[in-house]
Write an enzyme that holds these catalytic residues in place. Structure first.
Site, PDB file in Angstrom:
ATOM      1  N   ARG A 112       2.308  -0.703  -4.919  1.00 16.39           N
ATOM      2  CA  ARG A 112       2.226  -2.145  -4.756  1.00 16.39           C
ATOM      3  C   ARG A 112       1.371  -2.522  -3.553  1.00 16.39           C
ATOM      4  NH1 ARG A 112       7.566  -1.759  -3.353  1.00 16.39           N
ATOM      5  NH2 ARG A 112       7.392  -0.111  -4.906  1.00 16.39           N
TER       6      ARG A 112
ATOM      7  N   GLY B 192       0.838  -1.199   0.000  1.00 13.85           N
ATOM      8  CA  GLY B 192       0.000   0.000   0.000  1.00 13.85           C
ATOM      9  C   GLY B 192       0.872   1.248   0.000  1.00 13.85           C
ATOM     10  N   HIS B 193       1.873   1.237  -0.876  1.00 12.91           N
ATOM     11  CA  HIS B 193       2.734   2.409  -1.018  1.00 12.91           C
ATOM     12  C   HIS B 193       3.545   2.308  -2.311  1.00 12.91           C
ATOM     13  CE1 HIS B 193       5.439  -0.417   1.236  1.00 12.91           C
ATOM     14  NE2 HIS B 193       6.216  -0.059   0.247  1.00 12.91           N
ATOM     15  N   ALA B 194       4.188   3.415  -2.660  1.00 15.82           N
ATOM     16  CA  ALA B 194       5.147   3.424  -3.769  1.00 15.82           C
ATOM     17  C   ALA B 194       6.434   4.034  -3.243  1.00 15.82           C
ATOM     18  CB  ALA B 194       4.606   4.262  -4.932  1.00 15.82           C
TER      19      ALA B 194
END
Ligand code: TYD
Length: 136
Positions: free
Chosen positions: A98, A51-53
């Site tokens: 992702r 839950g981040h890039a």
């Protein structure tokens, strides 16, 4: 870069009746120098991780044991990769969102990263990510 740079890497396998071995060397088997390794384990069923890039950090994600799915999103396209072999790695380039889900019981998610942990490298809000990756 975007999703087109994401790809499955098949690592070498040194097979042995006494157990198989996969070596991974930075800048040879993965396209960056490995600065950090971390692993996720004891993930309860149904949990979603990631839950981040990352702005600058590249990663390779490996199902060292068991299986899970990685969903990648570059602001335009989404793709799902099912990881279930210890000798496959998913290369995740910079600026790709992702999420990791569908962890099998007892699975271990091994991550190789191109830099040390830097909180300022994370984009943790999907709206911020969309603005930053595709500025209007
Ligand atoms: P986070 O990257 O948010 O986990 P995930 O994306 O797998 O769901 O990290 C969770 C916590 O762990 C957060 O408080 C930061 C810390 N952390 C480190 O201290 N070092 C690291 O290398 C990583 C990946 C996380």
């Amino acid at each position: 870069m975007g999703l087109e740079a994401a790809r499955i890497i098949e690592f070498r396998r040194i097979a042995n009746p006494a157990g198989n071995l996969t070596p991974i060397e930075g800048s040879t088997d993965v396209p960056f120098d490995i600065a950090r390794v971390y692993y996720l384990y004891d993930v309860p069923g149904g949990e979603v991780r990631g839950g981040h890039a990352h702005r600058h950090i590249q990663q390779v994600i490996i199902a060292a044991s068991g299986s899970f799915d990685v969903v990648l999103d570059d602001g335009i396209k989404r793709a799902r990769f099912m990881l279930n072999r210890s000798y496959y790695g998913l290369y995740v380039p910079t600026m790709v969102w992702r999420e990791l889900e569908n962890f099998s019981s007892g699975s271990v998610c091994l991550v190789l990263a191109s830099d040390h942990y830097l909180e300022e490298d994370y984009i943790r809000d999907i709206h911020d990510f969309r603005k930053e990756v595709r500025p209007q």
